[in-house]
Design a protein around this motif. Structure first.
Motif, PDB file in Angstrom:
ATOM      1  N   ILE A 126      24.743 -25.880 -45.871  1.00  0.00           N
ATOM      2  CA  ILE A 126      23.778 -25.004 -46.521  1.00  0.00           C
ATOM      3  C   ILE A 126      23.159 -24.098 -45.475  1.00  0.00           C
ATOM      4  CG2 ILE A 126      21.696 -24.884 -47.936  1.00  0.00           C
ATOM      5  CD1 ILE A 126      23.296 -28.234 -47.755  1.00  0.00           C
ATOM      6  N   ILE A 147      22.542 -28.470 -42.518  1.00  0.00           N
ATOM      7  CA  ILE A 147      21.617 -27.393 -42.918  1.00  0.00           C
ATOM      8  C   ILE A 147      21.407 -26.515 -41.699  1.00  0.00           C
ATOM      9  CG2 ILE A 147      19.350 -26.824 -43.847  1.00  0.00           C
ATOM     10  CD1 ILE A 147      19.226 -29.708 -44.942  1.00  0.00           C
ATOM     11  N   LEU A 192      14.778 -29.554 -48.722  1.00  0.00           N
ATOM     12  CA  LEU A 192      16.192 -29.862 -48.966  1.00  0.00           C
ATOM     13  C   LEU A 192      16.561 -31.188 -48.320  1.00  0.00           C
ATOM     14  CD1 LEU A 192      18.833 -28.916 -50.180  1.00  0.00           C
ATOM     15  CD2 LEU A 192      19.277 -27.615 -48.090  1.00  0.00           C
ATOM     16  N   TRP A 217      11.766 -24.807 -47.013  1.00  0.00           N
ATOM     17  CA  TRP A 217      13.013 -25.051 -47.708  1.00  0.00           C
ATOM     18  C   TRP A 217      13.866 -26.078 -46.976  1.00  0.00           C
ATOM     19  CZ3 TRP A 217      14.519 -19.263 -48.975  1.00  0.00           C
ATOM     20  CH2 TRP A 217      13.799 -18.851 -50.107  1.00  0.00           C
ATOM     21  N   THR A 218      13.885 -25.979 -45.673  1.00  0.00           N
ATOM     22  CA  THR A 218      14.686 -26.907 -44.892  1.00  0.00           C
ATOM     23  C   THR A 218      14.206 -28.333 -45.096  1.00  0.00           C
ATOM     24  OG1 THR A 218      15.037 -25.171 -43.229  1.00  0.00           O
ATOM     25  CG2 THR A 218      15.515 -27.455 -42.572  1.00  0.00           C
ATOM     26  N   THR A 266      15.005 -33.991 -50.333  1.00  0.00           N
ATOM     27  CA  THR A 266      15.660 -34.173 -51.630  1.00  0.00           C
ATOM     28  C   THR A 266      16.995 -34.887 -51.472  1.00  0.00           C
ATOM     29  OG1 THR A 266      14.597 -32.179 -52.501  1.00  0.00           O
ATOM     30  CG2 THR A 266      16.550 -32.937 -53.654  1.00  0.00           C
ATOM     31  N   ALA A 295      17.319 -19.893 -52.965  1.00  0.00           N
ATOM     32  CA  ALA A 295      17.223 -21.204 -52.308  1.00  0.00           C
ATOM     33  C   ALA A 295      16.129 -22.060 -52.941  1.00  0.00           C
ATOM     34  CB  ALA A 295      16.976 -21.023 -50.820  1.00  0.00           C
ATOM     35  N   ILE A 347      16.824 -25.729 -54.661  1.00  0.00           N
ATOM     36  CA  ILE A 347      16.149 -26.987 -54.295  1.00  0.00           C
ATOM     37  C   ILE A 347      15.435 -27.572 -55.501  1.00  0.00           C
ATOM     38  CG2 ILE A 347      14.342 -27.976 -52.838  1.00  0.00           C
ATOM     39  CD1 ILE A 347      15.133 -25.732 -50.777  1.00  0.00           C
ATOM     40  N   ARG A 386      16.059 -31.272 -56.935  1.00  0.00           N
ATOM     41  CA  ARG A 386      14.978 -32.264 -56.914  1.00  0.00           C
ATOM     42  C   ARG A 386      14.909 -33.005 -58.227  1.00  0.00           C
ATOM     43  NH1 ARG A 386      10.507 -29.106 -56.266  1.00  0.00           N
ATOM     44  NH2 ARG A 386      11.111 -28.635 -54.143  1.00  0.00           N
TER      45      ARG A 386
END
Lengths: 347, 909
Positions: free
Chosen positions: A128, A48, A69, A65-66, A72, A205, A209, A213
């Motif tokens: 990603i 990532i 992700l 988001w990081t 998840t 994004a 995610i 998830r």
């Protein structure tokens, strides 16, 4: 469909037969290197890369988001923490995740180089990208810390992964031209935008995610999320969001998995793109619990065989009269359902 | 350069070309080439200069100066030209007698003075002596080897006016042949050839010829205006407006251009200007008369029309309007008298009948409109305007096939008529729509609406039917046709022929109802359907003779009786109207609709009409209301109707209504500050009305606003608006208890207030911020007692009701949400859960069928859920077919597999 595509789709069809059970590795060769074969002994990695943010609010969104992700992939897709490499902004610490370095070009090159030494043939790498992008043809860039990375630079860094399955998901603004430079045979590339003019920050994004998830995007209910499924989920949700807001969509996600640099907005059956993405899964293959009953292996093989026939029939749908198609499909599905029921009841 | 387009934009009126030509004075700069002789050597320069100057003055609108200049021409050689100019100048100012005298003085033999004689003939036509004009023109045409083009065309026009179509066509064709032979050069003559082409239905050629005429002479005002009239006739107001304005840039006193422009914008202003320039402009007088009649100012309208007829007793537009009004009043004796008058010069005039038909159709008398349009077509099958009138009105009567046939005929021969092409396009839309039928209704709606809306609309329609039949003791003709359009433009075109209909969302024509799909609205669609259905009853009970105010008043009043939360609550508007003395006398209530200048005006017209009906119901009883309705089935003076029913004259009735209103205002007992803006919503009244001041308080709360409002409540403790805004400001400051105090006070002052945001809504937000969910829900429930257009509040309450197992309450709020927006998946998810809990398998199937259409995110899940619902409802075959489609995508989905096996097992059993 050209010859390459036909041979590819036939190979892919065979590949899909292996989805239900772990399949042992087959030797690769130069001509028919199998992609995304989903072998049980393959490792899966995620890299990532989160670039620089234009504002505090955006930086927080990128951070969120990081982390989401990472969590998840770890919690829902069985990625070990060591298999997730995060290159975050200036390399600062982020609660809950291990940061391998900054988003500088050097750090990206180092991490990819290290990874190249670690991976084996048949392993899968998902790259990603989260952040801002910019650029026009020949000059597309990812806005990382320090000098911006170009698509060509990243493509060169990925060239070394010749025996691995590669998924690239570029969620940045104006991601298209950058993503195009990463297109390669056997590689699945997602771009959150379809042109350099789509330069406002996408919301793709977040929905990507969301789709990953809890396997939310698992529309075919096979317990795994393919790249095609999560692409369709996310792009559909993005379109729905703009529609609800009464706004013109300023981002249109696209996908290329044929390596021709031509991206599709609606990949899938009867389209140029989507066949590889349909069998590219992020999930780490976990061996199924073995049944004690001696009937189990044979029954399982029968189920696989029926699935194979269903996929073949489905892919040939346009060649059948409608009534005939459904009659045949129904028979196969009933057979599969009965065998599944029997198999599940076995000790 | 603009051109005659086949589809274009917006207008609601038109005029016929022939009668404009007949009635309007024209200004033409007669080119030198029009004269038979070349000027002799040794000409008098001052005479020619005077002529040129006279024409220049006339072209710029200085008519009196032009008269003086033309009178200065003494040279015999130029007398004819001077006479022409002089007569034109007199005509421009309405001095028709003087114009005539000038020409008659100089004409010996008409055949020797074709231009002068033609002009004189035009004057005869303008002043209602078409027979004289015809014989004069015949003399010219017979006496000349090559009569001027203008003579040919004017002769043809007179013949057409008098019903001699074949003879007219001969003249028009001769004019065209002259042009085709390369013998027409002057702009004025080319314009005449354009007129001839138009008369022969060669509209494309007419457009091209007008264009050429204007290109040859940009100051040819006659050509510009006639071209504009052609556009306007085809409802192309955009291009027509360009032409009229171009003419007015040259001569701002050019009456024909002002009349044309009046039909597009600012009618009273332009018509007044036209009459200032020419007080005897028959076109202006007639148009003014039609305008007055349309706006319910009958006396003024009649006066204008009579003035027009005094000048031109043969004005068919004036006669047709008067005749149509007589037909509206059921005064067939007067109608026949006017018809006979027309017959004396234009036997069985198709244009007369078509105009009458159009007028009646625009006034809801569709059956009669059809009758007169048919008569027009019987007389002249080539009258495409009549075909359009007939087709449009047949559609409004639900006779779609025949209506379409006539519209197609009109379009095939006149593809430039925007109204016709628009209406035919809607047929194309309807072809893709589903047709659904219930016992009393035939409904057209989109395929999507058929799946999502129809399950909820069908029971509403039939239940409403039963209730209204029982209440009114009347059964309308069946089937009632309902057409639900997804696009507002299609709704507008189907309703009025053109794509802009203003704020309306539903229209009833008596037997046909048109609606905008709820998917396009943000209002309680059930209330709208109910409202329109009531119109079906009241219109049919009175053969479409009911006045708009009473029809809207009853439909609006019935909203309240349909559901407790329906109807309009505009207490503050009422107080404001009484303070400003804006209430109309009952006898003038229709003016509230026709004279509405804004959505607020229109909304109040609906509200006052409803109040009158409520007054009647309350003071006199429903039986008297019913009796009043039936009074309108016959045409008689409204004062007589009121006396027959209520035993009082209109003034007494009005006084009683005012007293009742005063008591109502006293009961409301709320202070309304003069500077507060009224709530704003759609003019039709369906939908949330926004309290702009309160919204601003939400957005821009400030200390100064707070202090100002605190001052206001100190001065006027019953100042609702001040308490509401204070509550909002204090909420934003998180002074919750203080906010609650003011909001509760506001609610107590006007408990049925439904503007956005209402006190109850803000209180709900306050309680939510305080974490008091129960109090929040209570406020939402209070809000919903009077607010019928909210979706989110009933969803919240439905969810809670399900969580607490109050299934009846859940069902109630689910229905409330569906009444607003059945296109949101969440309401169907909740409804399906309720159905499951209640074991209502049929309802479960309905919900999942709708979800399959609405919820595109997970088709496998949607199909599987539906298949399960089918299975539970003992529909194994449907379950099987549905789950197969789920398994086609997800063959290993075990839940779906089980359903398949059960479905097959059930079928086998």
């Amino acid at each position: 469909m050209n010859a390459r595509m036909i041979s590819m789709s036939s190979w892919l069809l065979l590949s899909t037969l292996c989805l239900a059970l772990p399949v042992y590795a087959q030797p690769a060769d130069d001509e028919g290197t199998p992609w995304f074969q989903q072998r049980i002994d393959s490792d899966k990695y995620a890299v990532i890369i989160t670039g620089a943010a234009a504002s505090g609010e955006i930086a927080e969104r990128f951070r969120r988001w990081t982390v989401e992700l990472h969590d998840t992939l770890r919690d829902d897709y069985d990625y070990g923490s060591s298999n997730i490499r995060i290159l975050f902004d200036e390399g600062q610490e982020v609660d809950g995740v291990t940061v391998a370095g900054s988003s500088r070009v050097d750090d990206i090159a180092d991490v990819l180089s290290t990874l190249r030494a670690e991976v084996a043939a048949g392993d899968q790498i998902s790259l990603i990208m989260i952040g801002h992008g910019s650029g026009t043809f020949g000059d597309a860039k990812f806005n990382n810390v320090g000098p911006d990375m170009t698509g060509a630079e990243l493509a060169a860094a990925l060239d070394g992964f010749t025996e691995q399955d590669m998924i690239v998901i570029n969620t940045t603004s104006a991601s298209f031209e950058f993503s195009r430079e990463l297109s390669a045979l056997g590689r699945v590339v997602l771009s959150a935008t379809r042109s350099p003019s789509e330069r406002y920050d996408p919301i793709f994004a977040g929905y990507l995610i969301e789709g990953l998830r809890n396997h939310t995007a698992d529309l075919d209910r096979n317990g795994r999320v393919s790249i095609l499924e999560v692409f369709n989920y996310a792009s559909g949700r993005v379109a729905g969001w703009y529609d609800e807001q009464g706004r013109l969509a300023i981002e249109n996600a696209v996908l290329d998995d044929t390596g021709d640099g031509l991206f599709s907005r609606e990949p899938g059956l009867n389209q140029a793109d989507g066949l590889l993405a349909e069998i590219a899964y992020l999930d780490v293959i976990v061996p199924e619990e073995e049944k004690a009953s001696p009937q189990a292996p044979a029954l399982r093989a029968d189920m696989q065989s029926i699935e194979r026939e269903i996929f073949i029939l489905r892919n040939q749908k346009q060649n059948y009269l409608e009534d005939d198609y459904w009659r045949r499909l129904e028979a196969l599905l009933i057979d599969l359902a009965n065998r599944t029921r029997t198999y599940n009841a076995l000790p | 350069m603009h051109c005659l387009k086949q589809t274009s934009l917006i207008s609601l009126s038109t005029a016929t070309l022939i009668l404009l030509l007949a009635a309007a004075p024209v200004a033409v700069l007669v080119p030198d080439s029009a004269f038979a002789q070349e000027p002799a050597a040794g000409l008098n320069p001052s005479a020619q200069e005077s002529l040129e100057r006279g024409h220049e003055l006339m072209m710029r609108g200085s008519y009196l100066a032009a008269v003086d200049v033309f009178n200065m021409v003494n040279d015999d050689f130029y007398q004819a030209q001077a006479a022409l100019g002089l007569s034109q100048a007199h005509m421009q100012t309405g001095q028709y007698a003087q114009a005539e005298a000038v020409l008659q003085r100089i004409i010996d033999d008409p055949a020797d003075s074709p231009e002068l004689a033609t002009r004189l003939a035009e004057l005869y036509v303008m002043t209602g002596r078409s027979e004289l004009a015809m014989s004069l023109l015949a003399e010219v045409v017979d006496g000349q080897l090559n009569p001027p083009v203008r003579t040919l065309v004017q002769y043809g026009l007179v013949q057409a006016l008098r019903g001699e179509r074949e003879g007219a066509d001969v003249q028009f064709n001769s004019a065209l042949a002259r042009y085709d032979g390369g013998l027409v050069f002057a702009s004025a003559d080319v314009a005449m050839v354009a007129v001839a082409a138009r008369q022969l239905d060669e509209f494309h050629d007419a457009n091209a010829l007008f264009s050429e005429a204007v290109r040859l002479d940009g100051n040819n005002l006659e050509a510009l205006v006639l071209w504009g009239d052609l556009f306007q006739e085809k409802f192309n107001d955009e291009d027509a407006q360009i032409n009229y304005n171009e003419a007015l840039e040259v001569n701002r006193r050019h009456a024909p251009a002002l009349v044309g422009l009046a039909r597009i914008e600012s009618p009273e202003r332009h018509l007044s200007r036209a009459l200032d320039a020419n007080p005897s402009s028959v076109a202006a007088l007639t148009t003014f008369g039609e305008l007055m009649m349309r706006n319910g100012r009958e006396e003024q309208g009649l006066d204008f029309l009579r003035q027009a007829l005094d000048i031109n007793p043969e004005s068919i537009p004036a006669l047709a309007t008067l005749a149509a009004q007589a037909a509206m009043n059921d005064d067939m004796a007067e109608f026949d008298r006017l018809l006979q008058r027309v017959n004396t010069f234009s036997p069985e005039s198709a244009h007369f009948y078509a105009s009458v038909g159009e007028f009646l159709g625009n006034n809801y008398r569709f059956t009669e409109a059809v009758e007169y349009a048919r008569r027009a077509i019987d007389r002249d099958p080539r009258n495409w305007y009549a075909h359009t009138v007939l087709g449009g009105n047949l559609v409004r009567l639900g006779q779609e096939d025949e209506g379409k046939m006539h519209l197609e005929q009109a379009f095939d021969n006149d593809p430039f008529n925007v109204l016709t092409s628009n209406m035919l396009q809607v047929f194309d839309v309807l072809e893709g729509y589903a047709t659904l039928e219930s016992e009393h209704f035939r409904v057209n709606m989109s395929q999507r609406d058929a799946q999502v809306l129809w399950p909820y609309m069908e029971p509403l329609l039939e239940d409403s039917w039963d209730q209204l039949v029982a209440k009114y003791g009347f059964e309308p003709e069946v089937p009632v046709v309902i057409q639900v359009f997804e696009r507002t433009e299609d709704f507008a075109v189907r309703s009025v022929g053109l794509p802009d209909i203003g704020p309306l969302v539903g229209i009833c024509f008596g037997k046909v109802v048109t609606l905008i799909s709820p998917d396009t609205l943000s209002a309680n669609w059930q209330e709208i359907v109910w409202h329109e259905l009531v119109h079906v009853f009241t219109l049919q009970m009175t053969h479409n003779r009911m006045p708009r105010w009473l029809s809207e008043g009853i439909s609006t009043w019935e909203e309240r009786l349909g559901r407790p939360e329906w109807g309009r609550r505009q207490g503050m508007d009422l107080i404001r109207a009484v303070q400003q003395d804006r209430l109309l006398p009952v006898g003038n209530l229709n003016d509230g609709f026709t004279g509405a200048n804004s959505n607020a005006d229109l909304s109040f017209a609906y509200f006052q009409s409803y109040l009158v009906v409520e007054y009647i119901a309350e003071q006199y009883g429903f039986d008297d209301l019913l009796a009043l309705i039936y009074e309108y089935a016959e045409i008689r003076a409204e004062s007589d109707m009121f006396y027959n029913v209520f035993g009082v004259d209109m003034e007494t009735f009005d006084a009683g209504f005012r007293d009742w209103i005063d008591q109502r205002v006293a009961d409301i007992n709320v202070y309304v500050h003069a500077e507060d803006s009224p709530d704003e919503g759609e003019g039709h009244g369906h939908g949330v009305r926004e309290n702009s001041s309160a919204i601003l308080a939400e957005l821009y709360n400030s200390e100064s606003l707070k202090q100002y409002m605190q001052g206001r409540v100190q001065r006027e403790p019953r100042d609702f608006q001040a308490h509401l805004q204070l509550g909002i400001v204090l909420f934003r400051e998180e002074a919750f208890e203080e906010a609650i105090t003011h909001l509760r006070t506001a609610h107590g002052l006007l408990p049925d207030y439904t503007g956005y945001p209402s006190p109850a809504l803000v209180l709900a937000q306050v309680y939510e911020a305080m974490g008091n969910e129960q109090a929040r829900r209570e406020q939402l429930a209070i809000m919903l007692e009077n607010q019928q257009h909210d979706f989110n509040a009933p969803i919240t309450l439905a969810r809670h009701a399900l969580e607490t197992d109050d299934l009846d309450q859940a069902a109630y709020y689910i229905d409330r949400a569906l009444a607003v927006d059945p296109y949101r998946p969440e309401v169907h998810h909740i409804s399906a859960e309720l159905a499951s809990r209640r074991g209502d398998t049929a309802r479960s199937v309905q919900d999942f069928e709708v979800l399959l259409v609405l919820d595109q995110n997970d088709p496998v899940a949607s199909r599987t859920n539906l298949a399960q619902a089918y299975l539970d409802n003992r529909q194994p075959d449907d379950a099987r077919m549905t789950v197969l489609r789920a398994l086609e995508t997800a063959p290993t989905y075990e839940r779906a597999q089980e359903i398949l096996l059960q479905a097959v097992g059930q079928e086998d059993n």
